[in-house]
Design an enzyme around this catalytic site. Structure first.
Site, short mmCIF file in Angstrom:
data_model
loop_
_atom_site.label_atom_id
_atom_site.label_comp_id
_atom_site.label_asym_id
_atom_site.label_seq_id
_atom_site.Cartn_x
_atom_site.Cartn_y
_atom_site.Cartn_z
N ASP A 2 0.83 -1.20 0.00
CA ASP A 2 0.00 0.00 0.00
C ASP A 2 0.87 1.27 0.00
O ASP A 2 2.07 1.23 0.31
CB ASP A 2 -0.89 -0.03 1.25
CG ASP A 2 -2.22 0.71 1.05
OD1 ASP A 2 -2.31 1.52 0.11
OD2 ASP A 2 -3.14 0.49 1.86
N ASP A 61 -10.87 2.06 -2.92
CA ASP A 61 -11.38 1.87 -1.56
C ASP A 61 -12.89 1.91 -1.54
O ASP A 61 -13.50 1.65 -0.50
CB ASP A 61 -10.81 2.95 -0.63
CG ASP A 61 -9.45 2.56 -0.09
OD1 ASP A 61 -9.08 1.38 -0.20
OD2 ASP A 61 -8.74 3.45 0.44
C1 GLA Z 1 -5.67 1.99 2.37
C2 GLA Z 1 -6.14 0.82 1.56
C3 GLA Z 1 -7.20 0.05 2.32
C4 GLA Z 1 -6.62 -0.41 3.62
C5 GLA Z 1 -6.12 0.79 4.42
C6 GLA Z 1 -5.39 0.35 5.67
O1 GLA Z 1 -6.64 2.96 2.49
O2 GLA Z 1 -6.63 1.23 0.31
O3 GLA Z 1 -7.66 -1.05 1.56
O4 GLA Z 1 -5.59 -1.33 3.39
O5 GLA Z 1 -5.22 1.56 3.65
O6 GLA Z 1 -4.91 1.40 6.40
#
Ligand code: GLA
Length: 719
Positions: free
Chosen positions: A471, A541
């Site tokens: 990420d 997301d």
């Molecule tokens: C990002 C990702 C989510 C999750 C969060 C965790 O926003 O896109 O899917 O993994 O971080 O903090």
């Protein structure tokens, strides 16, 4: 002959599939662009200088020439493909072709992602060497054309063969004059949780630009730009497009010249990029992929899909079905311990999932997003058995085990930051701008790259990890590395990307069995650069099924379904508050790498049963969605019904997916025409209805959709 040199016309013709791209060396050894469009024989074109002569003194010949590599300071008045500042502060370049070489296959750049070949017969390449006699700048322009699709790639390699430093102030990977106007521009615009929405506007006089200065390709714009004939639609008409194989800041633009002709360009964003070349040093631009289609947007997308699926993505997982995963994020966020995780994993196994992914919150003392990034050691209070212990227990349930990392970041409240406060991007004497209470590690520095390689590799080699979600949750500020001298500080963003690519190459090649999925607050780095290292990306997301119709539709303009993470999440949806039936949530997610973002322990027995059946169906269909030709049929941006289909390469099997969002009263049944089938084959649905291919192609099939949030997924097989 994929690359032909025609001596009398002084043209090179690159041809593949139904496409040709033609270049000309004029009497003054300038490299000019003649043509990019439907395939032509190598002796078809002649350059007619009179086409481009304007006699007013304001229109210097160079400003109206169809230059293939426009340069600064000698009469080109737009953003140049190559801009150089010399030691005296002058920005003047005059490039002349010195030589050209036809090469078999496709040479690869060093340290940068790129599409590749597996056999020399798949592509041919043409490398031009051009020189600016005064500064000693040498430019090698490397073109490759893929024989099956006609996709053309280009990158520039700049070398300082002179005696004094040169600063690169502008560097475009592609800049193509199209010799025509009256076109539409298509780009993929968005924001966090609503990425890659196709936007189409007329290309009018002046310049239309999209860019990112974020140090990531970004949620806001994708590094993609297309020009379409006015009448072109999903199925017909001509489209020219460029996509940058790069994950950092970029610039793409369409400039309309004084004749109304459009030029399509993509490359580095000069607002956040410059680069000093000392004598003897070289710099390679990212690669641009250029796709022309005479069969509309689906035709264009299908070329990208195939190329990226087969010759951008690499490694063990390229040609394999991806496991159905359950990710802990939306089911537990930071609120879990080992027992809770195992409870969720047990349920995941019961519904037929194959991989359990532990998302954020397992390391340091991270119980919210305000600390511990950088401290990649397990939190023993939450997970007393340690990662290896947890992974063993998950494996015992018959599941693979995956883990979330955000390796490019550091929390100010972390042991890493306390030990190395200077390792983040910052400028001396200024506050360090935080976002989500975190700072960005300065990956332009080799010692920081090494730290990340060691930290991630340490966990992967000791803990039985089968999958990694990589990420990256903020964009760059103060991106002027303290490790660089002042005149080189604007190199930081690009050096960061080169550092990131070095890290990704090291980690992914050391763990070839591990499936990597990239993520950046969802789809903030959904680009070909990341796909070179990691075969799939978390699309967004936003997990709401209705929103996902738009997300998956828009993403498919360039990227294949096999690249998109698509999960069924809980209702009411955590991003939109909307409640969509389980059936539709599943039917939408099966159009990508299927998974879950919920706690199945909260399901009723009926929902559990429905989910089990859904998973079995996905297992049957996932090879088709991964390898089939994807057709967009009805757009979620145009009406309340969305439809798309996957057609197997042998045209014998079709998966038709259709969705209704809000029903419309007093409306006729919607019929959709399928595409890519054999006219004379008979196709049978699972409930035994038979249709002639021609009938499906030209009359279509009626969609039995009724009410809000309804979906229809149907497999047709040729009999
Ligand atoms: C990002 C990702 C989510 C999750 C969060 C965790 O926003 O896109 O899917 O993994 O971080 O903090």
């Amino acid at each position: 002959m994929p690359v032909e040199w025609n001596e009398s016309a002084r043209t090179w013709t690159l041809s593949g599939g139904d496409v040709s791209y033609v270049l000309h060396r004029d009497g003054q050894d300038r490299l000019l662009h003649l043509y990019w469009g439907p395939r032509l024989p190598g002796d078809a074109l002649r350059y007619e200088p009179s086409d481009y002569h304007s006699f007013a003194s304001f229109d210097l010949p160079v400003s109206v020439l169809p230059s293939e590599i426009p340069v600064c300071g000698t009469g080109w008045f737009g953003t140049p493909a190559v801009g150089i500042r010399d030691e005296k502060g002058a920005e003047v370049v005059d490039l002349k072709v010195v030589s050209a070489e036809i090469l078999p296959g496709k040479p690869l750049p060093d340290g940068l992602p790129a599409v590749y070949t597996e056999a020399d017969t798949e592509a041919d390449s043409l490398a031009f060497c051009l020189e600016d006699a005064v500064s000693g700048l040498q430019v090698t322009a490397v073109y490759s054309v893929f024989s099956d699709s006609g996709a053309v790639t280009r990158r520039l390699i700049l070398k300082n063969a002179g005696n004094a430093p040169l600063m690169v102030t502008s560097l475009l990977s592609a800049s193509v004059p199209l010799w025509q106007g009256n076109l539409d521009i298509l780009h993929l615009n968005g924001a966090w949780a609503r990425e890659r929405r196709p936007v189409r506007v007329p290309a009018c006089e002046g310049e239309f630009r999209i860019s990112s200065a974020r140090g990531a390709s970004g949620h806001e714009e994708n590094p993609f730009l297309a020009l379409c004939e006015r009448g072109a639609d999903e199925f017909s008409g001509q489209v020219w497009s460029v996509n940058l194989v790069y994950s950092g800041s970029f610039l793409a633009f369409c400039r309309t010249d004084i004749f109304g002709h459009a030029r399509l360009s993509i490359g580095m964003n000069p607002d956040v990029f410059s680069w000093t070349l000392d004598p003897g040093e070289s710099l390679t631009s990212p690669e641009a992929v250029m796709v022309f289609s005479a069969s509309g947007l689906n035709g264009m997308s299908q070329v990208y899909h195939r190329l990226y699926r087969d010759r951008l993505v690499r490694g063990t997982w390229r040609d394999r079905s991806r496991p159905i995963l359950l990710n802990s994020w939306e089911s537990a966020y930071f609120d879990f311990d080992e027992n809770r995780l195992l409870e969720i994993a047990r349920k995941a196994a019961e519904i037929g999932a194959e991989l359990f992914v532990l998302d954020d919150g397992w390391f340091g003392k991270r119980n919210s997003d305000n600390c511990s990034l950088g401290d990649w050691t397990v939190n023993p209070e939450k997970i007393p058995s340690g990662l290896k212990g947890l992974s063993d227990q998950v494996h015992d349930l018959g599941l693979q085990f995956g883990l979330w990392f955000e390796p490019e970041m550091v929390s100010p409240d972390s042991d890493l930051y306390r030990a190395h406060p200077d390792w983040c991007l910052h400028v001396e004497g200024r506050p360090r701008t935080q976002a989500r209470q975190q700072l960005i590690l300065d990956l332009s520095r080799p010692e920081v790259q090494d730290y990340i390689i060691d930290a991630v590799s340490g966990v992967l080699s000791s803990s039985g990890i089968d999958y990694v979600k990589w990420d990256m949750n903020r964009n760059m500020t103060e991106a002027f590395s303290v490790s660089l001298p002042p005149e080189r500080r604007k190199e930081t963003q690009h050096r960061y990307m080169l550092g990131l690519y070095r890290v990704l190459e090291a980690v992914t090649s050391a763990f070839p069995q591990v499936l990597f999925e990239s993520c950046s607050g969802g789809g903030g780095r959904f680009d070909p650069g990341m796909l070179y290292y990691m075969p799939q990306t978390w699309t967004s997301d936003d997990t709401d099924a209705v929103e996902r119709l738009k997300l998956q539709y828009g993403t498919s303009i360039v990227y294949p379904a096999s690249a998109m993470g698509a999960h069924v999440s809980a209702v009411p949806n955590h991003q939109t508050g909307r409640t969509v039936p389980l059936k539709m949530r599943g039917d939408v997610a099966l159009g990508g790498n299927f998974g879950f973002e919920l706690d199945p322990g909260k399901f009723s027995p009926e929902e559990l049963e429905e989910t089990r059946k859904m998973v079995l169906r996905v297992k049957e269909l996932r090879d088709l969605t991964r390898t089939g030709t994807f057709w967009r049929l009805l757009s979620p941006f145009a009406g309340h019904i969305t439809a798309w289909a996957f057609v197997s390469q042998d045209q014998r099997k079709v998966l038709l997916c259709a969705y209704s969002v809000l029903s419309v009263p007093n409306s006729a049944p919607v019929r959709v025409r399928l595409r890519g089938l054999k006219e004379d084959a008979w196709y049978e649905t699972e409930d035994g209805r038979r249709f002639l291919g021609a009938a499906l192609l030209y009359q279509g099939i009626t969609l039995p959709l009724r009410g809000d949030f309804d979906s229809f997924v149907c497999v047709l097989k040729s009999v």
